[in-house]
Design a protein around this motif. Sequence first.
Motif, mmCIF file in Angstrom:
data_model
loop_
_atom_site.group_PDB
_atom_site.id
_atom_site.type_symbol
_atom_site.label_atom_id
_atom_site.label_comp_id
_atom_site.label_asym_id
_atom_site.label_seq_id
_atom_site.Cartn_x
_atom_site.Cartn_y
_atom_site.Cartn_z
ATOM 1 N N ASP A 1 56.088 -28.944 24.151
ATOM 2 C CA ASP A 1 55.254 -29.724 23.239
ATOM 3 C C ASP A 1 56.096 -30.933 22.841
ATOM 4 O O ASP A 1 57.032 -30.818 22.051
ATOM 5 N N TRP A 2 55.803 -32.079 23.400
ATOM 6 C CA TRP A 2 56.624 -33.269 23.160
ATOM 7 C C TRP A 2 56.499 -33.771 21.723
ATOM 8 O O TRP A 2 57.382 -34.468 21.241
ATOM 9 N N ARG A 3 55.430 -33.390 21.038
ATOM 10 C CA ARG A 3 55.270 -33.831 19.645
ATOM 11 C C ARG A 3 56.242 -33.118 18.715
ATOM 12 O O ARG A 3 56.776 -33.702 17.791
ATOM 13 N N SER A 4 56.440 -31.808 18.953
ATOM 14 C CA SER A 4 57.307 -31.006 18.077
ATOM 15 C C SER A 4 58.631 -30.633 18.749
ATOM 16 O O SER A 4 59.505 -30.069 18.117
ATOM 17 N N ASP A 5 58.753 -30.932 20.028
ATOM 18 C CA ASP A 5 59.923 -30.599 20.848
ATOM 19 C C ASP A 5 60.112 -29.081 20.994
ATOM 20 O O ASP A 5 61.198 -28.615 21.293
ATOM 21 N N GLU A 6 59.037 -28.298 20.802
ATOM 22 C CA GLU A 6 59.109 -26.847 20.953
ATOM 23 C C GLU A 6 58.955 -26.466 22.421
ATOM 24 O O GLU A 6 58.124 -27.018 23.128
ATOM 25 N N VAL A 7 59.765 -25.493 22.834
ATOM 26 C CA VAL A 7 59.763 -25.003 24.213
ATOM 27 C C VAL A 7 59.391 -23.532 24.197
ATOM 28 O O VAL A 7 59.872 -22.774 23.355
ATOM 29 N N VAL A 8 58.524 -23.125 25.125
ATOM 30 C CA VAL A 8 58.234 -21.704 25.319
ATOM 31 C C VAL A 8 58.394 -21.382 26.796
ATOM 32 O O VAL A 8 58.441 -22.287 27.633
ATOM 33 N N GLY A 9 58.455 -20.108 27.096
ATOM 34 C CA GLY A 9 58.467 -19.676 28.489
ATOM 35 C C GLY A 9 57.060 -19.804 29.045
ATOM 36 O O GLY A 9 56.176 -19.032 28.689
ATOM 37 N N MET A 10 56.839 -20.808 29.857
ATOM 38 C CA MET A 10 55.534 -21.000 30.480
ATOM 39 C C MET A 10 55.281 -19.844 31.452
ATOM 40 O O MET A 10 56.216 -19.292 32.028
ATOM 41 N N ASP A 11 54.032 -19.512 31.649
ATOM 42 C CA ASP A 11 53.663 -18.475 32.604
ATOM 43 C C ASP A 11 53.842 -19.054 34.007
ATOM 44 O O ASP A 11 53.175 -20.022 34.370
ATOM 45 N N PRO A 12 54.752 -18.490 34.806
ATOM 46 C CA PRO A 12 55.016 -19.075 36.126
ATOM 47 C C PRO A 12 53.818 -19.022 37.069
ATOM 48 O O PRO A 12 53.770 -19.772 38.037
ATOM 49 N N ARG A 13 52.832 -18.184 36.776
ATOM 50 C CA ARG A 13 51.620 -18.194 37.607
ATOM 51 C C ARG A 13 50.946 -19.560 37.532
ATOM 52 O O ARG A 13 50.313 -19.998 38.488
ATOM 53 N N ASN A 14 51.104 -20.250 36.393
ATOM 54 C CA ASN A 14 50.512 -21.578 36.287
ATOM 55 C C ASN A 14 51.250 -22.572 37.186
ATOM 56 O O ASN A 14 50.630 -23.448 37.768
ATOM 57 N N TYR A 15 52.561 -22.425 37.316
ATOM 58 C CA TYR A 15 53.300 -23.283 38.260
ATOM 59 C C TYR A 15 52.720 -23.110 39.655
ATOM 60 O O TYR A 15 52.587 -24.067 40.418
ATOM 61 N N ASP A 16 52.406 -21.842 40.000
ATOM 62 C CA ASP A 16 51.891 -21.550 41.335
ATOM 63 C C ASP A 16 50.549 -22.226 41.580
ATOM 64 O O ASP A 16 50.307 -22.764 42.663
ATOM 65 N N ILE A 17 49.676 -22.212 40.589
ATOM 66 C CA ILE A 17 48.376 -22.868 40.726
ATOM 67 C C ILE A 17 48.568 -24.376 40.879
ATOM 68 O O ILE A 17 47.973 -25.007 41.753
ATOM 69 N N ILE A 18 49.427 -24.933 40.027
ATOM 70 C CA ILE A 18 49.705 -26.368 40.069
ATOM 71 C C ILE A 18 50.271 -26.754 41.441
ATOM 72 O O ILE A 18 49.838 -27.730 42.059
ATOM 73 N N ALA A 19 51.242 -25.978 41.926
ATOM 74 C CA ALA A 19 51.875 -26.269 43.223
ATOM 75 C C ALA A 19 50.892 -26.102 44.377
ATOM 76 O O ALA A 19 50.858 -26.928 45.298
ATOM 77 N N ALA A 20 50.083 -25.047 44.336
ATOM 78 C CA ALA A 20 49.124 -24.809 45.421
ATOM 79 C C ALA A 20 48.070 -25.904 45.472
ATOM 80 O O ALA A 20 47.740 -26.414 46.549
ATOM 81 N N ALA A 21 47.539 -26.291 44.309
ATOM 82 C CA ALA A 21 46.527 -27.360 44.266
ATOM 83 C C ALA A 21 47.127 -28.668 44.775
ATOM 84 O O ALA A 21 46.492 -29.397 45.540
#
Length: 186
Positions: free
Chosen positions: A77-97
Amino acid sequence: MTSNGITRRGLLGVFAATAVVAAPTYSNAFGLLKGAGDIRRIRMYSGRTGESIDTIYWVEGEYIPEVTKEINHFMRDWRSDEVVGMDPRNYDIIAAAHRLLDVREPYMLLSGYRSPSTNAMLRSHSRGVAKHSLHMKGMAADLRLKSRSVSQMAKAAEACSAGGVGHYYGSNFVHMDCGPVRTWGG
């Protein structure tokens, strides 16, 4: 662990990040990229922070922890600079698309993780922001490509049959998430 403190996985990560390889074609893109080969890559930049990322995050059937940590930071979140562990399945969708779109251009990341306070602020300004957005769980991204239309990007994401795909024609972006399979705005 080698004698100089480098792990096999770390070595693979370094090799993968520097090797130039031909990415395989994804047939029915998701199925967690079944048959996608031994590497997965993600390419994005942020107009908000000026940062970019172009990295291989999956090698030999495993996510590279050091790299997923970098992606999590990039998608913060660039507004608050908060980082969370993103769900890596979303990386897979982004990469596949991205692979299905057959482009070299990186995605522009408009929104990755959103803190509850950021989501509430955005929701107060737009009816298009969900109260229980998957962005707050690190499971979604809003993306744009200059060289592809919203319709083209959405069709590629939908071909993954792996999560939600929102078409935002007026704002020229596509929402991709790893929640239940559904579409809207199309």
